[in-house]
Design an enzyme around this catalytic site. Structure first.
Site, PDB file in Angstrom:
ATOM      1  N   SER A   7      81.849   5.752  18.865  1.00 49.75           N
ATOM      2  CA  SER A   7      81.799   4.709  19.893  1.00 49.75           C
ATOM      3  C   SER A   7      83.223   4.390  20.331  1.00 49.75           C
ATOM      4  O   SER A   7      84.190   4.779  19.657  1.00 49.75           O
ATOM      5  CB  SER A   7      81.151   3.461  19.273  1.00 49.75           C
ATOM      6  OG  SER A   7      81.343   2.318  20.059  1.00 49.75           O
ATOM      7  N   TYR A  44      79.229  -3.517  13.357  1.00 45.57           N
ATOM      8  CA  TYR A  44      79.146  -2.323  14.214  1.00 45.57           C
ATOM      9  C   TYR A  44      80.518  -1.661  14.332  1.00 45.57           C
ATOM     10  O   TYR A  44      80.645  -0.433  14.216  1.00 45.57           O
ATOM     11  CB  TYR A  44      78.603  -2.715  15.599  1.00 45.57           C
ATOM     12  CG  TYR A  44      78.234  -1.532  16.459  1.00 45.57           C
ATOM     13  CD1 TYR A  44      77.020  -0.879  16.287  1.00 45.57           C
ATOM     14  CD2 TYR A  44      79.104  -1.053  17.426  1.00 45.57           C
ATOM     15  CE1 TYR A  44      76.674   0.215  17.069  1.00 45.57           C
ATOM     16  CE2 TYR A  44      78.770   0.048  18.215  1.00 45.57           C
ATOM     17  CZ  TYR A  44      77.557   0.671  18.034  1.00 45.57           C
ATOM     18  OH  TYR A  44      77.220   1.763  18.810  1.00 45.57           O
TER      19      TYR A  44
HETATM   20  N1  LIG Z   1      74.017   2.961  24.137  1.00 44.34           N
HETATM   21  C1  LIG Z   1      75.323   2.780  24.029  1.00 44.34           C
HETATM   22  O1  LIG Z   1      75.951   2.125  24.864  1.00 44.34           O
HETATM   23  C2  LIG Z   1      76.061   3.394  22.883  1.00 44.34           C
HETATM   24  C3  LIG Z   1      77.467   3.354  22.908  1.00 44.34           C
HETATM   25  C4  LIG Z   1      78.178   3.918  21.853  1.00 44.34           C
HETATM   26  C5  LIG Z   1      77.491   4.495  20.800  1.00 44.34           C
HETATM   27  N2  LIG Z   1      76.131   4.503  20.794  1.00 44.34           N
HETATM   28  C6  LIG Z   1      75.477   5.121  19.645  1.00 44.34           C
HETATM   29  O2  LIG Z   1      74.593   6.115  20.094  1.00 44.34           O
HETATM   30  C7  LIG Z   1      73.567   6.298  19.117  1.00 44.34           C
HETATM   31  C8  LIG Z   1      72.208   6.305  19.807  1.00 44.34           C
HETATM   32  O3  LIG Z   1      72.021   5.048  20.412  1.00 44.34           O
HETATM   33  P1  LIG Z   1      71.110   4.792  21.699  1.00 44.34           P
HETATM   34  O4  LIG Z   1      71.911   3.987  22.631  1.00 44.34           O
HETATM   35  O5  LIG Z   1      70.481   6.047  22.141  1.00 44.34           O
HETATM   36  O6  LIG Z   1      70.024   3.804  21.048  1.00 44.34           O
HETATM   37  P2  LIG Z   1      68.429   3.828  20.992  1.00 44.34           P
HETATM   38  O7  LIG Z   1      68.065   2.521  20.409  1.00 44.34           O
HETATM   39  O8  LIG Z   1      67.878   4.207  22.324  1.00 44.34           O
HETATM   40  O9  LIG Z   1      68.129   5.004  19.976  1.00 44.34           O
HETATM   41  C9  LIG Z   1      68.449   4.910  18.622  1.00 44.34           C
HETATM   42  C10 LIG Z   1      67.381   5.608  17.822  1.00 44.34           C
HETATM   43  O10 LIG Z   1      67.738   5.513  16.435  1.00 44.34           O
HETATM   44  C11 LIG Z   1      66.561   5.281  15.708  1.00 44.34           C
HETATM   45  N3  LIG Z   1      66.826   4.673  14.417  1.00 44.34           N
HETATM   46  C12 LIG Z   1      67.180   3.398  14.160  1.00 44.34           C
HETATM   47  N4  LIG Z   1      67.251   3.194  12.848  1.00 44.34           N
HETATM   48  C13 LIG Z   1      66.939   4.361  12.248  1.00 44.34           C
HETATM   49  C14 LIG Z   1      66.823   4.783  10.904  1.00 44.34           C
HETATM   50  N5  LIG Z   1      67.031   3.925   9.886  1.00 44.34           N
HETATM   51  N6  LIG Z   1      66.512   6.071  10.650  1.00 44.34           N
HETATM   52  C15 LIG Z   1      66.268   6.923  11.676  1.00 44.34           C
HETATM   53  N7  LIG Z   1      66.337   6.586  12.957  1.00 44.34           N
HETATM   54  C16 LIG Z   1      66.671   5.316  13.243  1.00 44.34           C
HETATM   55  C17 LIG Z   1      65.727   4.366  16.600  1.00 44.34           C
HETATM   56  O11 LIG Z   1      64.361   4.369  16.223  1.00 44.34           O
HETATM   57  C18 LIG Z   1      66.002   4.950  17.969  1.00 44.34           C
HETATM   58  O12 LIG Z   1      65.037   5.925  18.315  1.00 44.34           O
HETATM   59  C19 LIG Z   1      73.752   5.176  18.094  1.00 44.34           C
HETATM   60  O13 LIG Z   1      74.460   5.680  16.970  1.00 44.34           O
HETATM   61  C20 LIG Z   1      74.617   4.178  18.831  1.00 44.34           C
HETATM   62  O14 LIG Z   1      75.376   3.383  17.968  1.00 44.34           O
HETATM   63  C21 LIG Z   1      75.398   3.982  21.807  1.00 44.34           C
END
Ligand SMILES: NC(=O)c1ccc[n+]([C@@H]2O[C@H](COP(=O)([O-])OP(=O)(O)OC[C@H]3O[C@@H](n4cnc5c(N)ncnc54)[C@H](O)[C@@H]3O)[C@@H](O)[C@H]2O)c1
Length: 255
Positions: A144, A159
């Site tokens: 991130s 986070y």
């Molecule tokens: N969306 C953003 O702006 C952003 C920015 C930087 C980093 N990220 C990172 O990207 C990654 C994906 O995030 P996203 O935005 O697609 O979110 P999202 O919520 O759409 O998807 C995350 C997925 O992780 C799954 N998950 C949660 N806990 C879990 C567990 N204990 N075991 C297995 N699966 C689990 C959820 O069920 C979900 O399907 C994350 O690591 C997040 O921190 C996202």
């Protein structure tokens, strides 16, 4: 030849957002995709979307905080499907109670966020390490902007700590496994519109506006914006890249 032909790719958190987009992108590039998620329905839907678009995928429910389940899943996949050569540690949550918030909420955030975003990355990587080492594997961890800096509003020390940890773990593994030809890198997404931040987008439009004003490309990202960097890091295009993080943040960190 597609960039990921003959690879078996495991993606955690593949039932939604960025993980789903990466699953579809990897399948387009010829990988056989294994979609894992604590949300079994979400993972199954991703596998169906891949199949419907002509790719090969299956799904299994997996909670990345359950170390024994991760080990059992790695064995099951090795026995039933084959050797995994790509791992994307994408599963993650974001909870945003600052350190001065209600004590119960702060403690729960810390425990859950570290368990999923950091220890979860360890658990899955450790479980699949044998296969990745035997197959000159590629590991892509999702970091991130908060792998480098803290975002003030709304504050989430857990986070930020978890994503700093993901980058540190990426470097440590890259150094340890480099001689074996295993490459380990991270992606640093900026603000990507996914269910992860749907509530924040709805409740804090001013915060979103400020974030986008700070972003040189002047827009929020979409899950598809992370797919190119993920294919790059998982494929031979990045054969001499390890221990690195590719920022896909619209330039946020340049300002
Ligand atoms: N969306 C953003 O702006 C952003 C920015 C930087 C980093 N990220 C990172 O990207 C990654 C994906 O995030 P996203 O935005 O697609 O979110 P999202 O919520 O759409 O998807 C995350 C997925 O992780 C799954 N998950 C949660 N806990 C879990 C567990 N204990 N075991 C297995 N699966 C689990 C959820 O069920 C979900 O399907 C994350 O690591 C997040 O921190 C996202």
């Amino acid at each position: 030849m597609p960039l990921l032909a003959n690879h078996i790719a495991v993606i955690t958190g593949a039932g939604s957002g960025i993980g789903r987009a990466i699953a579809l992108g990897f399948a387009r590039e010829g990988a056989r995709v294994i979609a894992l998620d604590v949300n079994a329905d979400g993972a199954a839907e991703t596998a169906k979307l891949v199949s419907d678009s002509g790719g090969t995928a299956c799904s299994f429910p997996l909670d990345v905080t359950d170390r024994a389940a991760c080990v059992a899943m790695a064995k099951r996949i090795a026995d039933a499907i084959g050797p995994v050569s790509i791992l994307v540690n994408n599963a993650g949550i974001a909870r945003r109670n600052g350190m001065t918030g209600a004590a119960d909420a702060v403690v729960k955030d810390w425990e859950d966020v570290i368990a999923i975003n950091l220890t979860g990355v360890f658990n899955v990587t450790h479980a699949f390490l044998g296969s990745l080492r035997a197959n000159k594997g590629r590991i892509v961890n999702i970091g991130s902007i908060q792998s480098f800096v803290h975002i003030r509003q709304p504050s989430s020390p857990a986070y930020t700590a978890s994503k700093h940890g993901v980058l540190g773990f990426t470097k440590a593994l890259a150094v340890e496994l480099g001689k074996e030809g295993v490459r380990v890198n991270a992606i640093g997404p900026g603000f990507i519109e996914t269910p992860l931040n749907a509530a924040t987008r709805a409740s804090n439009p001013d915060g979103v506006r400020l974030f986008i004003e700070h972003t040189p490309l002047g827009r929020a990202g979409q899950p598809e914006d992370i797919v190119g960097p993920a294919i790059f890091l998982a494929s031979d295009l990045s054969a001499y890249v390890t221990g690195s993080i590719v920022m896909a943040d619209g330039g946020y960190r340049a300002v």
